[in-house]
Design a protein around this motif. Sequence first.
Motif, mmCIF file in Angstrom:
data_model
loop_
_atom_site.group_PDB
_atom_site.id
_atom_site.type_symbol
_atom_site.label_atom_id
_atom_site.label_comp_id
_atom_site.label_asym_id
_atom_site.label_seq_id
_atom_site.Cartn_x
_atom_site.Cartn_y
_atom_site.Cartn_z
ATOM 1 N N GLU A 123 58.213 53.343 6.627
ATOM 2 C CA GLU A 123 59.022 52.880 5.505
ATOM 3 C C GLU A 123 59.001 51.352 5.431
ATOM 4 O O GLU A 123 58.931 50.687 6.452
ATOM 5 C CB GLU A 123 60.464 53.383 5.639
ATOM 6 N N PRO A 124 59.005 50.759 4.230
ATOM 7 C CA PRO A 124 59.149 51.416 2.931
ATOM 8 C C PRO A 124 57.838 51.899 2.321
ATOM 9 O O PRO A 124 57.808 52.315 1.159
ATOM 10 C CB PRO A 124 59.757 50.317 2.062
ATOM 11 N N ARG A 126 55.984 54.538 2.936
ATOM 12 C CA ARG A 126 55.950 55.969 2.615
ATOM 13 C C ARG A 126 56.623 56.232 1.272
ATOM 14 O O ARG A 126 56.094 56.963 0.426
ATOM 15 C CB ARG A 126 56.623 56.773 3.717
ATOM 16 N N SER A 127 57.782 55.639 1.072
ATOM 17 C CA SER A 127 58.494 55.839 -0.196
ATOM 18 C C SER A 127 57.711 55.279 -1.374
ATOM 19 O O SER A 127 57.708 55.851 -2.478
ATOM 20 C CB SER A 127 59.876 55.186 -0.127
#
Length: 205
Positions: A123-124, A126-127
């Motif tokens: 993250e971030p 992946r988001s």
Amino acid sequence: MPSHPPERPVTPNGVARAAAIRHAALELFTQRGYAATTMADIGQAVGIRGPSLYKHVASKQQLLVEIMVGTMEALIAEHDAAVRGTVDPRERLRRATEAHVRYHARHRHEAFVGTREIRSLEEPNRSEVLCRRDAYEQAFRDLVQAGVDCGRFHVTSVRLASYAILDLGMGVSVWYREGGELSENEVAWQYGEFALRLVGAPDAD
């Protein structure tokens, strides 16, 4: 870890070297997996030793992010180009499906890494990638919904129909090879037909 490292001065040679590093990383992530690939492996593949590699790339994670974000941006751009110029729901879905299939026929490694290594993103990052994937799926859902709304398509679930069409195209990256029994054009056209049948679209007039 920030998804966008501090910018470095870019030269023509630097651009070419960065592209070579990304290509090497893609090949190694495909063959060995992200976790089993080291920065030393990537450096060896492009003939760059140890610390010198970090003049071109901040980390292995950055390379994975660039590959996966680049894949999604390319898919979205090709989708937008494919549906531009027609408002007919049937034709828009056919064109979008064909673009989806062509990308996966031409970029098998990107498709493989994009599916398998989502778990390896931090993250971030992946988001950020998942947001782009959701936007791409939503674009197909909107196409199917538009056909349903005007009475051209007949499906029980618009969401499931869009997932099924996406899965059809993604599967092409597993088995398609140039020089095989079917050409890319033949595969793209046939999968366009599959998509139209899946949504219950009538034959063209």
